[in-house]
Motif scaffolding. Structure first.
Motif, PDB file in Angstrom:
ATOM      1  N   GLN A  68       0.619  -1.455   0.032  1.00 54.39           N
ATOM      2  CA  GLN A  68      -0.141  -0.331   0.211  1.00 54.39           C
ATOM      3  C   GLN A  68       0.997   1.354   0.140  1.00 54.39           C
ATOM      4  O   GLN A  68       0.494   2.380  -1.007  1.00 54.39           O
ATOM      5  CB  GLN A  68      -0.902   0.413   0.998  1.00 54.39           C
ATOM      6  N   LYS A  69       2.098   0.935   0.777  1.00 58.55           N
ATOM      7  CA  LYS A  69       2.877   2.464   0.986  1.00 58.55           C
ATOM      8  C   LYS A  69       3.865   2.649  -0.092  1.00 58.55           C
ATOM      9  O   LYS A  69       4.296   3.817  -0.997  1.00 58.55           O
ATOM     10  CB  LYS A  69       4.278   1.995   1.853  1.00 58.55           C
ATOM     11  N   SER A  70       3.678   1.998  -1.407  1.00 62.38           N
ATOM     12  CA  SER A  70       4.281   1.715  -2.675  1.00 62.38           C
ATOM     13  C   SER A  70       3.053   2.574  -3.975  1.00 62.38           C
ATOM     14  O   SER A  70       3.413   3.144  -4.406  1.00 62.38           O
ATOM     15  CB  SER A  70       4.909   0.651  -2.928  1.00 62.38           C
ATOM     16  N   TRP A  71       1.818   1.916  -3.543  1.00 62.71           N
ATOM     17  CA  TRP A  71       0.443   2.185  -4.375  1.00 62.71           C
ATOM     18  C   TRP A  71       0.758   3.347  -4.173  1.00 62.71           C
ATOM     19  O   TRP A  71       0.106   4.161  -5.747  1.00 62.71           O
ATOM     20  CB  TRP A  71      -0.100   1.078  -3.747  1.00 62.71           C
ATOM     21  N   GLU A  72       0.591   4.239  -3.327  1.00 66.73           N
ATOM     22  CA  GLU A  72      -0.511   5.663  -2.388  1.00 66.73           C
ATOM     23  C   GLU A  72       0.309   6.377  -3.295  1.00 66.73           C
ATOM     24  O   GLU A  72      -0.284   7.205  -4.259  1.00 66.73           O
ATOM     25  CB  GLU A  72      -0.430   5.601  -1.035  1.00 66.73           C
TER      26      GLU A  72
ATOM     27  N   ILE B 293      -0.778   6.488  -7.168  1.00 67.18           N
ATOM     28  CA  ILE B 293      -1.212   6.403  -7.690  1.00 67.18           C
ATOM     29  C   ILE B 293      -1.855   8.628  -7.286  1.00 67.18           C
ATOM     30  O   ILE B 293      -2.536   8.764  -8.327  1.00 67.18           O
ATOM     31  CB  ILE B 293      -2.902   6.050  -7.281  1.00 67.18           C
ATOM     32  N   ALA B 294      -1.384   8.380  -6.501  1.00 62.14           N
ATOM     33  CA  ALA B 294      -1.179  10.216  -6.784  1.00 62.14           C
ATOM     34  C   ALA B 294      -0.522  11.141  -8.310  1.00 62.14           C
ATOM     35  O   ALA B 294      -0.987  12.007  -8.462  1.00 62.14           O
ATOM     36  CB  ALA B 294      -0.410  10.890  -5.273  1.00 62.14           C
ATOM     37  N   LYS B 295       0.571  10.515  -8.632  1.00 63.46           N
ATOM     38  CA  LYS B 295       1.778  10.869  -9.763  1.00 63.46           C
ATOM     39  C   LYS B 295      -0.026  10.426 -10.697  1.00 63.46           C
ATOM     40  O   LYS B 295       0.362  11.542 -11.439  1.00 63.46           O
ATOM     41  CB  LYS B 295       2.588   9.928  -9.934  1.00 63.46           C
ATOM     42  N   ILE B 296      -0.328   9.359 -10.907  1.00 55.86           N
ATOM     43  CA  ILE B 296      -1.090   9.571 -12.005  1.00 55.86           C
ATOM     44  C   ILE B 296      -2.431   9.973 -11.826  1.00 55.86           C
ATOM     45  O   ILE B 296      -3.343  10.898 -12.841  1.00 55.86           O
ATOM     46  CB  ILE B 296      -1.085   7.811 -12.186  1.00 55.86           C
ATOM     47  N   SER B 297      -3.065  10.337 -10.350  1.00 55.33           N
ATOM     48  CA  SER B 297      -4.620  11.363 -10.906  1.00 55.33           C
ATOM     49  C   SER B 297      -4.189  12.404 -10.817  1.00 55.33           C
ATOM     50  O   SER B 297      -5.112  13.218 -11.553  1.00 55.33           O
ATOM     51  CB  SER B 297      -4.621  11.117  -9.143  1.00 55.33           C
ATOM     52  N   GLN B 298      -3.121  12.929 -12.027  1.00 54.00           N
ATOM     53  CA  GLN B 298      -2.387  13.907 -11.510  1.00 54.00           C
ATOM     54  C   GLN B 298      -2.028  14.459 -13.354  1.00 54.00           C
ATOM     55  O   GLN B 298      -2.270  15.411 -13.189  1.00 54.00           O
ATOM     56  CB  GLN B 298      -0.943  14.919 -11.167  1.00 54.00           C
TER      57      GLN B 298
END
Length: 155
Positions: free
Chosen positions: A50-54, A57-62
């Motif tokens: 989870q700590k690697s995914w977050e 995902i933050a980068k992809i969402s931008q």
């Protein structure tokens, strides 16, 4: 951030579960038992703590939704991504659609990939190395690691 090392064999049981190898469990931060599993770039699965995914995902969402390449990338990368958790016995359930995508049979190999773990069908993974000569690896290493500056040629 966690950086994994090693490769470990595991077996998928009749219910589609596998035991996360102790070698990887030891490398996880204390209390980390939640993951996201998704399609890999090759015919494998990728397991993200989870700590690697977050941050990913933050980068992809931008990324720009108006760019068709972004939308296509998101569909390919996020399609099938599923949260999974270790049960009390240390097992993880593989979603059937992802298992099918990667062509996983009973025997699998879990492979460190820096901050994530790749899950391969054992036969397919072994074939990767049978088909890859030392010379091809040397050329690949030069192409990937050398940026033209002699000071960067040394490991």
């Amino acid at each position: 951030m966690t950086h994994f090392l090693g490769e470990y064999e595991a077996t998928i049981d009749s219910k589609g579960r596998f035991l996360l190898p102790a070698g990887f469990k030891k490398q996880l931060p204390e209390g980390e038992n939640r993951f996201v599993i998704s399609r890999g770039f090759e015919k494998c699965l990728t397991l993200y703590p989870q700590k690697s995914w977050e941050p990913l995902i933050a980068k992809i969402s931008q990324l720009n939704d108006f760019d068709p390449k972004v939308r296509e990338f998101r569909r390919q990368f996020l399609g099938g991504a599923t949260e999974v958790e270790l049960d009390t016995a240390g097992r993880m359930l593989l979603p059937a659609t992802l298992k099918e995508f990667a062509g996983l049979s009973k025997d699998i190999i879990l492979v460190a990939a820096l901050d994530k773990i790749e899950i391969w069908d054992a036969d397919k993974y072994k074939k990767l190395f049978e088909d890859f000569s030392p010379e091809a690896f040397s050329i690949l290493a030069k192409d990937v690691m050398a940026d033209g500056s002699p000071e960067n040629w040394r490991v």
